[in-house]
Design an enzyme around this catalytic site. Structure first.
Site, PDB file in Angstrom:
ATOM      1  N   GLU A  82      -5.031  -8.762   1.143  1.00  0.00           N
ATOM      2  CA  GLU A  82      -5.643  -8.367   2.424  1.00  0.00           C
ATOM      3  C   GLU A  82      -7.116  -8.100   2.201  1.00  0.00           C
ATOM      4  OE1 GLU A  82      -4.034  -5.050   4.710  1.00  0.00           O
ATOM      5  OE2 GLU A  82      -1.990  -5.629   4.175  1.00  0.00           O
ATOM      6  N   GLU A 138       0.814  -1.224   0.000  1.00  0.00           N
ATOM      7  CA  GLU A 138       0.000   0.000   0.000  1.00  0.00           C
ATOM      8  C   GLU A 138       0.848   1.275   0.000  1.00  0.00           C
ATOM      9  OE1 GLU A 138      -2.881  -0.043   3.147  1.00  0.00           O
ATOM     10  OE2 GLU A 138      -3.915  -1.792   2.351  1.00  0.00           O
TER      11      GLU A 138
END
Ligand code: BG6
Length: 470
Positions: free
Chosen positions: A375, A176
């Protein structure tokens, strides 16, 4: 291990046999031992020392879930719970204290033991190089704003491939990468708590240059059967309506938050619309000769997709305050869709179809690149109130996983190249400034005793893995 009633009777949603199933984690969030084993400090250790009041209940990164000492027990549990893969990150400040200089032999030994233990238990290690945890000295040098840090990261990446690439085949450069940009340079939820759009753009750009250099080092390392990718939180941008102004707002949000990393990583180039937008507002980053070739020539093999929530936007309702700092919200307002389903603890909307929309977009616009859900998960506060017979009865988490998996299944049946699903997280872990407020794990962690206890969802997932579906 006893098998709790898993509630899976007939398999309606069948998944491929070799589908990767497991959990994700990151070094700072689980290892603890922040000042042990020769580890240097990272920005989280430092920020907590300076401003402990910014962290929920004053809990910092020093102990977290103590994976550093308990990894054997945790990996054993992964195996018992039917996982075939596990994502962890290597702590740059543990491996190379200070970010540059000598390699810490204790860290090499620790990661070797973790990797060997995973392999001995039939669990494939997925290793990530950077998960929000800049070594302090590297931040003092300017963090991702500095080319020196980009070079130090590329060296660190090369060292990781050399030390661990004989056994780790699945690699990621960043998790991320937009989050440190948002947190550290726009919205004040990561150190260094700067609010400055220009610097944010530079940080994002240098992160991609660093990523491409790591991919280059990976190609040079020639790791047999190895793959390298990046993990992106692809947050689909939905316009409030089909009105052209709403659609334009969503397009810009998509450019800034998704395509700023997705396009250079997968296609090797930035979207022209993003370049035009930054240019029009005078925010193009400082570049160097050779950057664009580097990015073009070092695209990824596969992609990790993190998905938690959608982004809903609408056209701006008011003119921006000309004196306020320039923010992405200059181009859109956030939109609260009436009737939306919420996870009230985290304050995030739950919209399961988003996961499908991402996968279809990858199929149609990104060459159907190999990917997996790296995720997805649900953080819930005070989970002890759901304990019955010694186990947290987290039916809400089972529903959350199932409802997302149904959409992943549909995407699979429509030809999407999605190869697995990892929950965030394998076990309860330290959530940055939220510390241990919201719990995400399949396995609960008692912070006083460090005792691990699988939740009901862990047994459901085990049955899912064993039955090949649900
Ligand atoms: C992702 C991160 O953003 O979401 C994790 O990769 C993080 O590090 C997870 O913990 C959940 O978010 P949070 O802020 O509730 O911990």
């Amino acid at each position: 291990m006893e098998r709790a009633d898993d509630g899976i009777k007939d398999v309606q949603y069948r998944f491929p046999k070799d589908f990767w199933l497991g959990g994700a984690s990151s070094a700072t969030q689980i290892e603890g031992a922040a000042r042990e084993g020769g580890k240097g400090l990272n920005i989280w250790d430092y920020w907590f020392e300076k401003e402990p009041h910014r962290f929920y209940d004053g809990v910092g990164p020093d102990t977290t879930s103590d994976f550093y000492h308990r990894y054997r027990e945790d990996i054993k549990l992964m195996k018992e719970l039917g996982h075939n893969s596990f994502r962890f990150s290597i702590s740059w400040s543990r491996l190379i204290p200070g970010g540059i200089g000598e390699v810490n032999p204790e860290a090499v030994d620790f990661y070797n033991r973790v990797i060997d233990e995973l392999l001995a238990n039939g669990i494939e290690p997925f290793a990530n190089l950077y998960h929000f945890d800049m070594p302090l000295e590297m931040q003092q040098l300017g963090g991702w704003e500095s080319r020196k840090v980009v070079e130090a990261y590329a060296r660190y990446a090369r060292i990781c491939f050399e030390k661990f690439g004989d056994r780790v085949k699945k690699w990621f450069t960043h998790n991320e990468p937009i989050v440190p940009v948002e947190g550290g340079y726009l919205y004040d939820f990561h150190y260094p708590n700067i609010v400055d759009f220009r610097r944010a753009v530079q940080v994002a750009y240098h992160t991609i240059v660093a990523h491409a250099k790591a991919v280059k080092a990976f190609r040079e390392a020639n790791i047999k059967d190895g793959k390298i990718g990046i993990i992106l939180n692809l947050t689909p941008s939905y316009p409030r309506s089909e009105h052209p102004a709403d659609r334009q707002a969503a397009h810009i949000a998509d450019l800034l938050f998704n395509r700023s990393f997705l396009d250079p990583a997968v296609k090797g180039e930035y979207p022209q619309d993003l370049i035009d937008l930054l240019k029009a507002h005078g925010f193009l980053p400082v570049t160097q000769e050779g950057d664009l070739e580097l990015i073009r020539e070092h695209t990824i093999d596969w992609l990790g997709v993190n998905y938690y929530q959608p982004r809903r936007v609408k056209a701006k309702e008011t003119l921006p305050n000309p004196y306020a700092p320039f923010m992405p919200e200059r181009f859109f307002d956030n939109y609260e869709m009436p009737g939306r389903k919420m996870n009230p603890y985290r304050g995030w909307e739950i919209y399961e179809k988003g996961i499908y929309d991402i996968l279809i977009n990858l199929r149609d616009n990104y060459g159907n690149i190999e990917c997996f859900i790296s995720e997805n998960g649900m953080g819930v506060q005070n989970e002890e109130r759901f304990i019955k017979d010694g186990i947290i009865q987290d039916d809400y988490r089972i529903d959350f996983i199932k409802e997302h998996l149904k959409w992943v299944h549909k995407a699979l049946s429509e030809g999407c190249n999605v190869k697995g699903y990892h929950l965030w997280a394998f076990m309860d872990c330290w959530s940055w400034t939220n510390a241990y407020k919201n719990r995400y794990g399949f396995v609960s962690v008692d912070l006083k005793t460090q005792k691990r206890t699988p939740k009901k969802s862990a047994y459901w997932f085990k049955a899912f893995a064993e039955n090949g579906g649900f």
